[in-house]
Design a protein around this motif. Structure first.
Motif, PDB file in Angstrom:
ATOM      1  N   LYS A  66       0.812  -1.213   0.000  1.00  0.00           N
ATOM      2  CA  LYS A  66       0.000   0.000   0.000  1.00  0.00           C
ATOM      3  C   LYS A  66       0.852   1.273   0.000  1.00  0.00           C
ATOM      4  CE  LYS A  66      -3.893  -2.140   2.435  1.00  0.00           C
ATOM      5  NZ  LYS A  66      -4.689  -2.150   3.688  1.00  0.00           N
ATOM      6  N   THR A  67       2.092   1.194   0.412  1.00  0.00           N
ATOM      7  CA  THR A  67       2.889   2.418   0.574  1.00  0.00           C
ATOM      8  C   THR A  67       3.969   2.607  -0.489  1.00  0.00           C
ATOM      9  OG1 THR A  67       4.359   1.257   2.114  1.00  0.00           O
ATOM     10  CG2 THR A  67       2.513   2.469   3.060  1.00  0.00           C
ATOM     11  N   VAL A  68       4.263   1.575  -1.288  1.00  0.00           N
ATOM     12  CA  VAL A  68       5.332   1.708  -2.277  1.00  0.00           C
ATOM     13  C   VAL A  68       4.885   2.638  -3.420  1.00  0.00           C
ATOM     14  CG1 VAL A  68       4.662  -0.331  -3.619  1.00  0.00           C
ATOM     15  CG2 VAL A  68       7.063   0.449  -3.622  1.00  0.00           C
ATOM     16  N   ARG A  69       5.810   3.500  -3.837  1.00  0.00           N
ATOM     17  CA  ARG A  69       5.528   4.467  -4.905  1.00  0.00           C
ATOM     18  C   ARG A  69       6.754   4.575  -5.811  1.00  0.00           C
ATOM     19  NH1 ARG A  69       1.364   4.011  -2.652  1.00  0.00           N
ATOM     20  NH2 ARG A  69      -0.144   5.613  -1.968  1.00  0.00           N
ATOM     21  N   LYS A  70       6.612   5.339  -6.898  1.00  0.00           N
ATOM     22  CA  LYS A  70       7.745   5.719  -7.737  1.00  0.00           C
ATOM     23  C   LYS A  70       7.874   7.237  -7.727  1.00  0.00           C
ATOM     24  CE  LYS A  70       8.345   1.982 -11.074  1.00  0.00           C
ATOM     25  NZ  LYS A  70       8.359   1.598 -12.521  1.00  0.00           N
ATOM     26  N   ASP A  71       9.103   7.696  -7.577  1.00  0.00           N
ATOM     27  CA  ASP A  71       9.300   9.150  -7.572  1.00  0.00           C
ATOM     28  C   ASP A  71       9.382   9.664  -9.002  1.00  0.00           C
ATOM     29  OD1 ASP A  71      11.761   8.352  -8.492  1.00  0.00           O
ATOM     30  OD2 ASP A  71      12.808   8.800  -6.599  1.00  0.00           O
ATOM     31  N   ASP A  72       9.684  10.947  -9.139  1.00  0.00           N
ATOM     32  CA  ASP A  72       9.716  11.549 -10.472  1.00  0.00           C
ATOM     33  C   ASP A  72      10.793  10.950 -11.357  1.00  0.00           C
ATOM     34  OD1 ASP A  72       7.684  13.156  -9.637  1.00  0.00           O
ATOM     35  OD2 ASP A  72       8.982  14.842  -9.075  1.00  0.00           O
ATOM     36  N   GLY A  74      11.512   7.828 -11.370  1.00  0.00           N
ATOM     37  CA  GLY A  74      11.181   6.436 -11.649  1.00  0.00           C
ATOM     38  C   GLY A  74      11.742   5.474 -10.634  1.00  0.00           C
ATOM     39  N   LYS A  75      12.314   6.000  -9.550  1.00  0.00           N
ATOM     40  CA  LYS A  75      12.873   5.135  -8.516  1.00  0.00           C
ATOM     41  C   LYS A  75      11.776   4.746  -7.519  1.00  0.00           C
ATOM     42  CE  LYS A  75      17.010   5.587 -10.217  1.00  0.00           C
ATOM     43  NZ  LYS A  75      17.676   4.442 -10.869  1.00  0.00           N
ATOM     44  N   LEU A  76      11.945   3.572  -6.918  1.00  0.00           N
ATOM     45  CA  LEU A  76      10.982   3.108  -5.903  1.00  0.00           C
ATOM     46  C   LEU A  76      11.184   3.875  -4.605  1.00  0.00           C
ATOM     47  CD1 LEU A  76      11.041  -0.778  -6.422  1.00  0.00           C
ATOM     48  CD2 LEU A  76       9.291   0.856  -7.163  1.00  0.00           C
ATOM     49  N   GLU A 102      11.849  -3.681 -13.535  1.00  0.00           N
ATOM     50  CA  GLU A 102      12.877  -2.937 -14.256  1.00  0.00           C
ATOM     51  C   GLU A 102      14.203  -2.943 -13.515  1.00  0.00           C
ATOM     52  OE1 GLU A 102      11.223   0.902 -14.747  1.00  0.00           O
ATOM     53  OE2 GLU A 102       9.555   0.239 -16.002  1.00  0.00           O
ATOM     54  N   GLY A 103      14.250  -3.625 -12.412  1.00  0.00           N
ATOM     55  CA  GLY A 103      15.505  -3.712 -11.665  1.00  0.00           C
ATOM     56  C   GLY A 103      15.637  -2.693 -10.566  1.00  0.00           C
ATOM     57  N   ASN A 104      14.699  -1.785 -10.409  1.00  0.00           N
ATOM     58  CA  ASN A 104      14.755  -0.830  -9.309  1.00  0.00           C
ATOM     59  C   ASN A 104      14.496  -1.567  -7.992  1.00  0.00           C
ATOM     60  OD1 ASN A 104      15.133   1.518 -10.987  1.00  0.00           O
ATOM     61  ND2 ASN A 104      12.970   1.271 -11.600  1.00  0.00           N
ATOM     62  N   LYS A 105      15.130  -1.073  -6.941  1.00  0.00           N
ATOM     63  CA  LYS A 105      15.042  -1.787  -5.671  1.00  0.00           C
ATOM     64  C   LYS A 105      15.094  -0.787  -4.526  1.00  0.00           C
ATOM     65  CE  LYS A 105      18.693  -3.957  -4.220  1.00  0.00           C
ATOM     66  NZ  LYS A 105      19.769  -4.967  -4.049  1.00  0.00           N
ATOM     67  N   GLN A 144       6.931 -12.578  -2.371  1.00  0.00           N
ATOM     68  CA  GLN A 144       5.598 -12.499  -2.975  1.00  0.00           C
ATOM     69  C   GLN A 144       5.554 -11.342  -3.961  1.00  0.00           C
ATOM     70  OE1 GLN A 144       2.262 -12.883  -0.264  1.00  0.00           O
ATOM     71  NE2 GLN A 144       1.085 -11.373  -1.433  1.00  0.00           N
ATOM     72  N   TRP A 145       4.961 -11.605  -5.114  1.00  0.00           N
ATOM     73  CA  TRP A 145       4.726 -10.559  -6.105  1.00  0.00           C
ATOM     74  C   TRP A 145       3.374  -9.897  -5.815  1.00  0.00           C
ATOM     75  CZ3 TRP A 145       7.880  -8.616  -9.856  1.00  0.00           C
ATOM     76  CH2 TRP A 145       9.057  -9.328 -10.109  1.00  0.00           C
ATOM     77  N   ALA A 146       3.298  -8.562  -6.000  1.00  0.00           N
ATOM     78  CA  ALA A 146       2.074  -7.833  -5.703  1.00  0.00           C
ATOM     79  C   ALA A 146       1.924  -6.673  -6.660  1.00  0.00           C
ATOM     80  CB  ALA A 146       2.084  -7.319  -4.265  1.00  0.00           C
ATOM     81  N   ASP A 147       0.668  -6.334  -6.965  1.00  0.00           N
ATOM     82  CA  ASP A 147       0.368  -5.166  -7.805  1.00  0.00           C
ATOM     83  C   ASP A 147       0.243  -3.954  -6.890  1.00  0.00           C
ATOM     84  OD1 ASP A 147       0.256  -6.574 -10.247  1.00  0.00           O
ATOM     85  OD2 ASP A 147      -1.774  -7.277  -9.762  1.00  0.00           O
ATOM     86  N   THR A 148       0.976  -2.893  -7.219  1.00  0.00           N
ATOM     87  CA  THR A 148       0.993  -1.699  -6.377  1.00  0.00           C
ATOM     88  C   THR A 148       0.846  -0.461  -7.244  1.00  0.00           C
ATOM     89  OG1 THR A 148       3.392  -1.378  -6.522  1.00  0.00           O
ATOM     90  CG2 THR A 148       2.570  -2.890  -4.812  1.00  0.00           C
ATOM     91  N   ALA A 149       0.877   0.704  -6.561  1.00  0.00           N
ATOM     92  CA  ALA A 149       0.833   1.972  -7.295  1.00  0.00           C
ATOM     93  C   ALA A 149       2.086   2.170  -8.133  1.00  0.00           C
ATOM     94  CB  ALA A 149       0.676   3.123  -6.302  1.00  0.00           C
ATOM     95  N   ALA A 150       3.156   1.475  -7.805  1.00  0.00           N
ATOM     96  CA  ALA A 150       4.409   1.557  -8.573  1.00  0.00           C
ATOM     97  C   ALA A 150       4.488   0.475  -9.635  1.00  0.00           C
ATOM     98  CB  ALA A 150       5.602   1.433  -7.620  1.00  0.00           C
ATOM     99  N   GLY A 151       3.382  -0.241  -9.837  1.00  0.00           N
ATOM    100  CA  GLY A 151       3.387  -1.346 -10.785  1.00  0.00           C
ATOM    101  C   GLY A 151       3.558  -2.667 -10.054  1.00  0.00           C
TER     102      GLY A 151
END
Length: 460
Positions: A66-72, A74-76, A102-105, A144-151
């Motif tokens: 619920k809290t993961v996002r991507k910044d401007d 494109g980083k997590l 995409e490899g971002n972590k 676990q894989w999950a769908d989030t606001a960051a994809g």
């Protein structure tokens, strides 16, 4: 309209309710409450004992999703807030790795030494749970894989914390819908079926007692409510009612003995008084005295008739109503003529038979004729009719009975005229005689002149 509806539902809610249904709904509520407490206490105990581990990994994955996002760029990144702060407070040694396609972590905390080789293999893992133990130390983690606001992201965490009551609170809705509600529903349904049957069976003795209570009457003395099969909580009430019936019976017997003794004691002095008055010279005063002693004699006879009726045990016999009524007319005609009346005897048939006590019926007809002589206004005609089926009518042409008094005249010691000469026992005695014979006495409608009393006998 709303006020009327509110009053309607208020009255329905506060009106006396069935004990059976009060027990049912209270037991249902109690069962649901106890079931909920039992499950919560059991889960808390098992969690504290370590038998059921706290699902902090699942909670951590849910919060991170619920809290993961991507910044401007494109980083997590993680959105700071109450959810993330609460998770960190519950799990002091929180660690996790969040990766996207995409490899971002983004990561936090240190991966335990027993799981240090897992991050390098995350490219080849879809969803998995790891549990490793070395010596007395056990470490677990989840991928676990999950769908989030960051994809779509992959979350790797092994959150482990101390027991916290909020863990139980968080699962309460699922606990209620999955366990408490179904089980409580089954228990409630069973209660709705079983409790009414149990209460009905427990109150079987009360229903039998109520049936007997309906039969209690002034003429059915000695009846007592059964104490057998009565619930122990209600038994004191039944015993108290039986005690009250005992006291009423004793009081009735004392009252009855008093009247009987008084009648017997009066009979001798009245006879002596009548003899002495008869020996006096014929004067108007002597006639009035004889009339008074005759009424006093009638009163004692009526009291003794009530005694005889109350103790009547002989079998009824078949007798002719026409003959009995004719005998009464012959006996009382001189009295009626002297009082200023004409007298008429009108039998519909030569013979008309009924079953009963001939002497008691003769007394009933006599009382009605004497009543007509007393209240007929000393003028007009007194008519005695015998009709089919088994009916005797005695009517006069006086003022009749006022509508307000028609329901009271058969009560003992009730007099239509308070200053009248009678004692108010005549019509009551007739009423008692007709009840014993399974018949009734009726007062004909008020649309006719005078009063008309009708004796209706059971057909022979």
């Amino acid at each position: 309209m709303r006020l009327a509806r509110l009053l309607f539902y208020t009255q329905r809610f506060f009106r006396p309710r069935s004990l059976k249904w009060q027990l049912v709904w209270r037991l249902v509520v109690l069962q649901v409450v106890l079931l909920t407490l039992m499950i919560v206490i059991l889960l808390a105990g098992l969690t504290i004992a370590g038998v059921i581990p706290d699902n902090y990994e699942g909670r951590a994955i849910d919060v991170l999703r619920k809290t993961v996002r991507k910044d401007d760029a494109g980083k997590l990144t993680l959105k700071e807030g109450p959810l993330l702060a609460g998770l960190r407070a519950e799990v002091p040694n929180l660690w996790f790795i969040v990766r996207d396609t995409e490899g971002n972590k983004i990561s936090e905390g240190e991966v335990p030494r027993l799981l240090i080789d897992i991050p390098s293999s995350l490219d080849y893992i879809n969803d998995a749970t790891f549990v490793k133990q070395f010596g007395g130390t056990q470490t677990s983690a989840t991928v676990q894989w999950a769908d989030t606001a960051a994809g779509r992201v992959q979350i790797f965490t092994g959150a482990q914390g101390e027991f916290h009551y909020m863990a139980l609170v968080s699962i309460t809705p699922e606990l209620f819908t999955d366990i408490i509600l179904p089980v409580g529903g089954v228990m409630g349904l069973a209660t709705l079926i079983v409790i009414p049957l149990v209460v009905r069976n427990a109150f079987k003795g009360m229903r039998r007692a109520a049936t007997l209570a309906e039969k209690i009457d002034v003429e059915e003395r000695g009846v007592r409510l059964p104490i057998e099969a009565i619930p122990t909580e209600i038994a004191p009430l039944v015993k108290a009612v039986n005690g009250a019936l005992d006291r009423l019976d004793k009081g009735y017997e004392r009252h009855k003995r008093f009247l009987i003794d008084a009648a017997h004691e009066l009979r001798t002095p009245v006879a002596i008084l009548n003899t002495r008055i008869t020996s006096l010279p014929a004067t108007p005063e002597r006639a009035r005295l004889l009339q008074d002693t005759a009424r006093l004699s009638t009163l004692t006879d009526q009291l003794l008739d009530i005694q005889r009726l109350g103790r009547q045990t002989q079998q009824f016999t078949r007798f002719d109503l026409v003959a009995v009524a004719r005998g009464v007319v012959v006996d009382l005609a001189p009295m009626a003529f002297a009082a200023g009346y004409e007298m008429s005897f009108e039998p519909a048939r030569g013979e008309l038979f009924a079953n009963g006590d001939r002497t008691a019926v003769e007394r009933a007809i006599t009382n009605l004729v004497q009543n007509a002589i007393e209240h007929g206004g000393n003028a007009g005609r007194i008519t005695i009719g015998v009709n089919s089926p088994a009916t005797i009518e005695v009517s006069d042409e006086g003022d009749g009975v006022p509508a307000a008094e028609r329901e009271k005249i058969f009560e003992p010691f009730y007099r239509l005229r308070p200053r009248g000469h009678g004692a108010g026992l005549g019509l009551n005695l007739v009423h008692e005689i007709m009840q014993i014979h399974g018949g009734r006495i009726e007062l004909a409608g008020s649309d006719r002149k005078g009063a008309c009393f009708r004796l209706v006998f059971a057909q022979a």
